[in-house]
Design a protein around this motif. Structure first.
Motif, PDB file in Angstrom:
ATOM      1  N   PRO A  39       0.805  -1.223   0.000  1.00  0.00           N
ATOM      2  CA  PRO A  39       0.000   0.000   0.000  1.00  0.00           C
ATOM      3  C   PRO A  39       0.846   1.285   0.000  1.00  0.00           C
ATOM      4  O   PRO A  39       2.023   1.237   0.379  1.00  0.00           O
ATOM      5  CB  PRO A  39      -0.784  -0.119   1.313  1.00  0.00           C
ATOM      6  N   LYS A  40       0.233   2.371  -0.436  1.00  0.00           N
ATOM      7  CA  LYS A  40       0.895   3.689  -0.455  1.00  0.00           C
ATOM      8  C   LYS A  40      -0.045   4.662   0.265  1.00  0.00           C
ATOM      9  O   LYS A  40      -0.752   5.442  -0.372  1.00  0.00           O
ATOM     10  CB  LYS A  40       1.159   4.125  -1.892  1.00  0.00           C
ATOM     11  N   PRO A  41      -0.039   4.565   1.598  1.00  0.00           N
ATOM     12  CA  PRO A  41      -1.116   5.208   2.372  1.00  0.00           C
ATOM     13  C   PRO A  41      -1.146   6.734   2.294  1.00  0.00           C
ATOM     14  O   PRO A  41      -2.214   7.325   2.459  1.00  0.00           O
ATOM     15  CB  PRO A  41      -0.847   4.754   3.816  1.00  0.00           C
ATOM     16  N   TYR A  50      -4.888   6.226  -8.150  1.00  0.00           N
ATOM     17  CA  TYR A  50      -3.755   6.043  -9.086  1.00  0.00           C
ATOM     18  C   TYR A  50      -2.539   5.644  -8.261  1.00  0.00           C
ATOM     19  O   TYR A  50      -2.161   6.345  -7.312  1.00  0.00           O
ATOM     20  CB  TYR A  50      -3.502   7.340  -9.849  1.00  0.00           C
ATOM     21  N   ARG A  51      -1.895   4.536  -8.646  1.00  0.00           N
ATOM     22  CA  ARG A  51      -0.850   3.963  -7.792  1.00  0.00           C
ATOM     23  C   ARG A  51       0.533   3.955  -8.406  1.00  0.00           C
ATOM     24  O   ARG A  51       1.494   3.475  -7.818  1.00  0.00           O
ATOM     25  CB  ARG A  51      -1.223   2.530  -7.405  1.00  0.00           C
ATOM     26  N   LYS A  52       0.629   4.493  -9.646  1.00  0.00           N
ATOM     27  CA  LYS A  52       1.919   4.381 -10.329  1.00  0.00           C
ATOM     28  C   LYS A  52       2.893   5.439  -9.824  1.00  0.00           C
ATOM     29  O   LYS A  52       2.521   6.396  -9.151  1.00  0.00           O
ATOM     30  CB  LYS A  52       1.725   4.544 -11.835  1.00  0.00           C
ATOM     31  N   THR A  53       4.127   5.262 -10.230  1.00  0.00           N
ATOM     32  CA  THR A  53       5.218   6.129  -9.828  1.00  0.00           C
ATOM     33  C   THR A  53       5.813   6.737 -11.088  1.00  0.00           C
ATOM     34  O   THR A  53       6.050   5.984 -12.059  1.00  0.00           O
ATOM     35  CB  THR A  53       6.297   5.295  -9.110  1.00  0.00           C
ATOM     36  N   PRO A  54       6.078   8.040 -11.139  1.00  0.00           N
ATOM     37  CA  PRO A  54       5.939   9.031 -10.069  1.00  0.00           C
ATOM     38  C   PRO A  54       4.629   9.802 -10.186  1.00  0.00           C
ATOM     39  O   PRO A  54       3.871   9.642 -11.144  1.00  0.00           O
ATOM     40  CB  PRO A  54       7.094   9.976 -10.379  1.00  0.00           C
ATOM     41  N   VAL A  55       4.414  10.670  -9.174  1.00  0.00           N
ATOM     42  CA  VAL A  55       3.298  11.625  -9.173  1.00  0.00           C
ATOM     43  C   VAL A  55       3.899  12.980  -8.801  1.00  0.00           C
ATOM     44  O   VAL A  55       4.755  13.056  -7.908  1.00  0.00           O
ATOM     45  CB  VAL A  55       2.228  11.189  -8.137  1.00  0.00           C
ATOM     46  N   ASP A  65       1.255  10.494 -14.153  1.00  0.00           N
ATOM     47  CA  ASP A  65       1.861  10.038 -15.411  1.00  0.00           C
ATOM     48  C   ASP A  65       2.894  11.077 -15.880  1.00  0.00           C
ATOM     49  O   ASP A  65       2.642  12.285 -15.877  1.00  0.00           O
ATOM     50  CB  ASP A  65       0.795   9.839 -16.512  1.00  0.00           C
ATOM     51  N   THR A  66       4.037  10.556 -16.317  1.00  0.00           N
ATOM     52  CA  THR A  66       5.140  11.454 -16.703  1.00  0.00           C
ATOM     53  C   THR A  66       4.813  12.310 -17.931  1.00  0.00           C
ATOM     54  O   THR A  66       5.383  13.382 -18.097  1.00  0.00           O
ATOM     55  CB  THR A  66       6.431  10.661 -16.962  1.00  0.00           C
ATOM     56  N   GLN A  67       3.890  11.845 -18.785  1.00  0.00           N
ATOM     57  CA  GLN A  67       3.502  12.698 -19.927  1.00  0.00           C
ATOM     58  C   GLN A  67       3.005  14.043 -19.436  1.00  0.00           C
ATOM     59  O   GLN A  67       3.434  15.103 -19.891  1.00  0.00           O
ATOM     60  CB  GLN A  67       2.322  12.075 -20.680  1.00  0.00           C
TER      61      GLN A  67
HETATM   62  N1  LIG Z   1       2.740   5.808 -17.973  1.00  0.00           N
HETATM   63  C1  LIG Z   1       3.288   5.963 -16.654  1.00  0.00           C
HETATM   64  C2  LIG Z   1       4.100   4.728 -16.285  1.00  0.00           C
HETATM   65  C3  LIG Z   1       4.581   4.758 -14.856  1.00  0.00           C
HETATM   66  C4  LIG Z   1       5.049   3.390 -14.377  1.00  0.00           C
HETATM   67  O1  LIG Z   1       4.712   2.344 -14.928  1.00  0.00           O
HETATM   68  N2  LIG Z   1       5.828   3.424 -13.304  1.00  0.00           N
HETATM   69  C5  LIG Z   1       6.257   2.194 -12.662  1.00  0.00           C
HETATM   70  C6  LIG Z   1       7.591   2.440 -11.943  1.00  0.00           C
HETATM   71  S1  LIG Z   1       8.840   2.963 -13.042  1.00  0.00           S
HETATM   72  C7  LIG Z   1       5.272   1.821 -11.595  1.00  0.00           C
HETATM   73  O2  LIG Z   1       4.335   2.562 -11.336  1.00  0.00           O
HETATM   74  N3  LIG Z   1       5.452   0.667 -10.951  1.00  0.00           N
HETATM   75  C8  LIG Z   1       4.577   0.268  -9.881  1.00  0.00           C
HETATM   76  C9  LIG Z   1       4.721   1.101  -8.646  1.00  0.00           C
HETATM   77  O3  LIG Z   1       5.636   1.931  -8.518  1.00  0.00           O
HETATM   78  O4  LIG Z   1       3.908   0.925  -7.742  1.00  0.00           O
HETATM   79  C10 LIG Z   1       4.133   7.230 -16.599  1.00  0.00           C
HETATM   80  O5  LIG Z   1       4.561   7.723 -17.659  1.00  0.00           O
HETATM   81  O6  LIG Z   1       4.310   7.801 -15.508  1.00  0.00           O
END
Ligand SMILES: N[C@@H](CCC(=O)N[C@@H](CS)C(=O)NCC(=O)O)C(=O)O
Length: 306
Positions: A39-41, A50-55, A65-67
């Motif tokens: 988790p990312k509390p 939204y759980r991806k990295t970075p924000v 999303d990096t875009q």
């Molecule tokens: N399209 C997204 C892709 C981001 C992505 O896939 N990040 C990876 C880390 S490099 C991620 O979220 N991995 C799972 C996590 O960190 O929980 C962007 O451009 O930010």
């Protein structure tokens, strides 16, 4: 001027894309280290799922999303530009190509070699994240295929650099460079500068040194709870508004869900405040973060009524 707050962790290649842009622009920024698995509390209240990295957080505006993060950086701190005049379209198109076609082969190259050294919790998380079984044996078997795909993609970049230009679009670094540097950095950082297929790409090797030379700007640590307090105390910027002629027919104020189309497919629900060819943003209210506007790129995201 509100601080740039990056929620990230050191080993994330997509975060490296943004950190390199910070370096290229010589920016000061706040660094919030988030977990590399759920988790990312302290992040979820901000993004709404939204759980991806970075924000990137700027007050109560949250960029996912990096875009869209790099477009926000470009708007807020324009000099030097990430999209040199006259090259905006090609820089964006190459960056999207790199994000979509080079990242996964690079992950395959790295995980095919170190997948068995990663903890079970990470493997479980990434299986859920990607919808594909993170099995070190299968990853090792798929390594030749991943390597070949990465080699084929990077061969185009090698061709661009072969005429002696310093960066992909000429004399100035751009978004295209930071995007291609993401997977190249990942392979170099995890497997070394001579890892295959980088060992057969000498122009990329020299260019990667130049990219590393930009550094990462000047980060200062910030805690997750402090970042949430900053969001709560701020008002979101006035949104760009909804294009009334958008082909999807969505109207301002509609309750919608925004979901990535590839991995980490968690819907973020809110009230539509911005919609155009490149961006969708929703307003949402959270107990800990207050009223925030969460911004996404349009490319790669599915919009649905909620
Ligand atoms: N399209 C997204 C892709 C981001 C992505 O896939 N990040 C990876 C880390 S490099 C991620 O979220 N991995 C799972 C996590 O960190 O929980 C962007 O451009 O930010």
């Amino acid at each position: 001027m509100a601080d740039l707050i990056l929620h990230h962790y050191p080993t994330s290649p997509f975060a490296q894309k943004v950190r390199t842009a910070m370096g290229l622009k010589k920016l000061a920024w706040k660094s919030v280290i988030i977990p590399n698995i759920m988790p990312k509390p302290d992040l979820m209240p901000m993004t709404g799922g939204y759980r991806k990295t970075p924000v990137l957080q700027v007050g109560a505006d949250i960029y996912c999303d990096t875009q869209i993060i790099l477009r926000a950086l470009q708007r807020l701190r324009p000099d030097p530009p990430l999209t040199p005049a006259g090259h905006e379209g090609v820089a964006e198109a190459l960056a999207y190509w790199a994000d979509r076609t080079l990242f996964w082969p690079a992950v395959g190259v790295v995980m095919g070699q170190v997948g068995d050294k990663l903890p079970e919790s990470f493997r479980k998380d990434r299986t859920e994240f990607s919808g594909r079984d993170f099995d070190p044996v299968k990853l090792a078997a798929a390594l030749p295929m991943a390597r070949d795909q990465l080699y084929a993609g990077l061969a185009h970049v090698e061709t661009m650099l072969a005429d002696g230009r310093v960066f992909m679009l000429g004399g100035l670094p751009s978004l295209a460079d930071v995007a291609v540097y993401n997977p190249v950095w990942f392979v170099r950082a995890r497997l070394g500068e001579q890892a295959s297929p980088l060992d057969r790409l000498p122009h990329i090797a020299a260019w990667a040194q130049r990219m590393a030379g930009f550094g990462e700007g000047t980060p200062t640590e910030l805690s997750g709870p402090d970042a949430l307090a900053i969001a709560k105390a701020a008002d979101p910027a006035i949104p760009d508004g909804v294009d009334a002629h958008d082909p999807g027919g969505l109207k301002a104020g509609a309750r919608i869900a925004v979901t990535p189309d590839d991995t980490g497919k968690v819907p973020v629900v809110g009230e539509l405040v911005t919609l155009n060819a490149l961006e969708v943003a929703v307003r949402r209210i959270d107990e800990r973060a207050g009223t925030v506007v969460v911004h996404f790129p349009r490319a790669g995201y599915v919009l649905s009524p909620a």
